[in-house]
Design a protein around this motif. Sequence first.
Motif, short mmCIF file in Angstrom:
data_model
loop_
_atom_site.label_atom_id
_atom_site.label_comp_id
_atom_site.label_asym_id
_atom_site.label_seq_id
_atom_site.Cartn_x
_atom_site.Cartn_y
_atom_site.Cartn_z
N SER A 99 0.88 -1.29 0.11
CA SER A 99 0.07 0.03 0.08
C SER A 99 0.90 1.44 0.02
CB SER A 99 -0.88 -0.08 1.21
OG SER A 99 -0.22 0.02 2.62
N LYS A 144 2.00 1.80 -3.65
CA LYS A 144 0.66 2.34 -4.30
C LYS A 144 0.12 3.77 -4.09
CE LYS A 144 -2.64 -0.47 -4.94
NZ LYS A 144 -3.81 -1.66 -4.49
N GLN A 161 2.21 -2.63 -8.69
CA GLN A 161 1.11 -2.30 -8.15
C GLN A 161 0.80 -0.99 -8.20
OE1 GLN A 161 -0.69 -4.81 -6.71
NE2 GLN A 161 0.58 -6.00 -7.93
N ASN A 179 -2.18 -0.59 -10.31
CA ASN A 179 -3.15 -1.40 -9.89
C ASN A 179 -4.11 -0.40 -8.61
OD1 ASN A 179 -5.37 -3.22 -9.23
ND2 ASN A 179 -3.98 -4.55 -7.78
N GLY A 180 -4.57 0.68 -9.22
CA GLY A 180 -5.19 1.58 -8.09
C GLY A 180 -4.27 2.68 -7.32
N ALA A 236 -2.36 4.45 -12.04
CA ALA A 236 -3.54 3.67 -12.19
C ALA A 236 -4.08 3.88 -13.70
CB ALA A 236 -4.71 4.04 -11.26
N SER A 237 -3.83 5.05 -14.39
CA SER A 237 -4.42 5.24 -15.63
C SER A 237 -3.40 5.35 -16.60
CB SER A 237 -5.40 6.50 -15.72
OG SER A 237 -4.36 7.77 -15.34
N ASN A 241 -9.95 14.59 -8.08
CA ASN A 241 -8.84 13.84 -7.53
C ASN A 241 -8.41 14.33 -6.32
OD1 ASN A 241 -6.86 11.98 -7.25
ND2 ASN A 241 -5.68 12.51 -9.09
N ASP A 259 -11.09 10.93 -5.25
CA ASP A 259 -12.28 10.68 -5.58
C ASP A 259 -13.42 11.15 -4.33
OD1 ASP A 259 -11.53 9.20 -7.54
OD2 ASP A 259 -11.45 7.29 -6.51
N ARG A 302 -13.22 10.83 -0.22
CA ARG A 302 -11.87 10.34 0.36
C ARG A 302 -11.91 11.37 1.68
NH1 ARG A 302 -7.05 8.52 -1.41
NH2 ARG A 302 -8.63 6.97 -2.49
N HIS A 332 -11.16 9.02 -11.54
CA HIS A 332 -9.70 9.20 -10.94
C HIS A 332 -8.77 9.12 -11.91
CE1 HIS A 332 -6.67 8.57 -7.74
NE2 HIS A 332 -6.00 7.90 -8.72
#
Length: 799
Positions: free
Chosen positions: A458, A461, A576, A579-580, A584-585, A747, A749, A752, A777
């Motif tokens: 985490s 990420k 990772q 992956n979020g 991510a994009s 951003n 989201d 949050r 996002h």
Amino acid sequence: MLQRISQLMIVGVVAGLLVAALALPAVGGLGITARNVAAGFLEMPSQLETPPPPQRSTIYDRDGGVIAEIFDQNRELVEFDDISPMMRDAILAIEDSRFYDHGGLDVSGTLRAAVRTMGGNTEGASSITQQYVKNVQIEAATSQEELDHAREETIARKIRELRYAIALEQRMTKDEILEGYLNIAYFSDGAYGVESAAQHFFQVPASELKLDQAATIAGLVRYPYLYNPRFFPEQTEERRNVVLDRMVVTGAITEEEAEEAKKVELDLELDTPPNGCVPSDQPFFCDYVVQEIEQDERFGPNETERARWLRTAGLEIHTTLDPQTQEAGQAAVDKWVPRENESRKVAAQAVIEPGTGHILGMMQSRNYGPDESKLGETSINFTTDSDRGGSSGFQAGSTFKAITLAAALDEGLPFSTSFNSPSSTTVSGQTSCNGGRLESWSLSNAGDSNAGNHNMISGTKASSNTFFAQLQARVGLCDTIKMAERLGLQRADGTLFTENENTLANSSFTLGSEEVSPMRVANAYATFASGGMYCEPQAITKIEDRQAGTTIDIEPECERAISEDVADGTAYLLSQTFNGGTAASLGIGRPAGGKTGTTDGSAAAWFAGFTPQMASAVFVGDPRGPQQYPLRNVTIGSRHFPVVYGATIPGPIWQETMRGAHEGLETRRLASAPGSFGSTSEPRSSDEDDDGDEEASPASDDGGVPNVIGMSESAAVAQLEDAGYSVNVSGTTLRSSEPSGSVAAINPDPGRRLPKGATVIVFLSDGSGRESAGGTHPGNEEWHPVRPATLPTGENSGE
């Protein structure tokens, strides 16, 4: 009277030498007296080395395409049979019609030249052999003294040339001498040798020269400047006609053929091959190759000799540049950071092949040229280190967090290694490599992360600064720095991080506070992709020396830097982010790993990432000084950016480069997460900041960021500010089904929970009716809350 007697004596000596020459088998024998006169002459040194003359060197990409030609003299050697017979007849007619009959000199012509030279009227040697000897000595000169010696207008020089010419005729055939002469002669306007002259003046090979063309070229040799067609076309045409008349006299052509050739207009389209890197389509890679040769002791005893070898030996230099990768990367760089952007920002990217170190591409948003004051022009290669024509480097931001991950895994720490990672923290107890204790370091998060507990999964990420600061402290600052050096990282000025103790006391190393080049960062990431094999960046695979007839094969220089498990574990963690996480994009439709990076105050922005086939690092910033000219409130091309982050411009450049570069390549998977590092699960998220800081409390009581999607810009800004957040409205619009000008996404989201004063980025819709690939996002921006004053000036905020 004495002067006249002296001149007659000199003439007598020369005459004796000429008589001695006639003793050669090509002419016939003489009496005892003639041999005695010639005795001293024949004892002179006679061995003349006749190496191939200087010629063009060519740099090729990996597919055989020409990148550039580099030369001191525009010359391409050609064999005798590949020279038009018409060209051979023309040069003989005008320069030495008795060439195939004499033994190296025309007696009457040489004596006439000697006498006229003594009288103060310089006249060149009359035979082609003697002219060839003179040109060989000029080209072989390695100093001004030797050059002056070869060109001096004296009887002594003519005698030396005569002796060499006579000896040369005994060890070379006439055809070999004529071939050598036609390859070495200067034909005006920068064209050396008959092949280059044919290409330059008529765009045909020497084998296809017609009568009028051959006569034109042959006429240039005697006075190449006076008969230069570029400046004196009338004189050139007159000289051509003289050659045609001489060819009639020698019987090479008929009068009718000569008259027909004289009617052809001298309509030239001069075609000089581009010389050097400036006109190349890949100028910065070309310059890198030149630097590699000139700086590498394998290619000569000193830089001067290596530079001469490059420009004269007719080298065929085969390189690693992949045209598809280069084209895709340059298109992406030019799209996002135009070369002549008024903000003077620059984007630079290097692409490396894992497992070989081959440089597949080298791109930057500048034209290649010497005038640094001219908008969009530079001779500095921002992708590489200063010793290869690069800059002193740029702070790399959070791309260095990958180094800390590798160091942690190398020490056996599991993925589950976790720390309470609040919005701000203070790290104490760090020591430098000499054991010196460092002052406490206070820092804050500047990435899209929640306050609470993070492990390696985490934390990567979210790119949590406070997590990585604690992870670096756990591993040890010195061990983290040494890991960077194991991966080939060093300052762009060429110094290692551990060379000077004063440079070691840098707590923010994990946040990328060191000035490095994209080449070094890309190559470190390539080491993760290769399973731990570090390879020196390599641009050249083979050099064929046509002059010496030798080939130098250059193999990759690789060694194991880290274990396969450590490399695969680091690669897994970096994967990772797609992956979020913060990337991510920025996916490319195949397995990849990567990391964004933004330095303190958005001075510079980076993205580094890899697939099994290639690794790349992209830098965006201002070469005038990133801190003085940060990436805030800037217009680059037609786009305005309140702030540029690693995912704003560098990320899309990387994404578009990789998509184009991988087109047609098989999809390969990254290695799985090694079981030795334990579970890959993320820790349970916490809604509260355990450090109790007021800054960590949510900005509003409704559970997080208000949902303002679909609202007008003004209404959305008002509601977000009322909730206690700072607001940035992005200059990048998104394809969305929301009405044009309304809010398409924010951003972070909606919902949050953020600390007070955190920044929310608002993206407006372009009304095109399509949802952004990133949904709510958007991946071309990242959330960066306002940083508290506890972050020291000059420290990197990371992402």
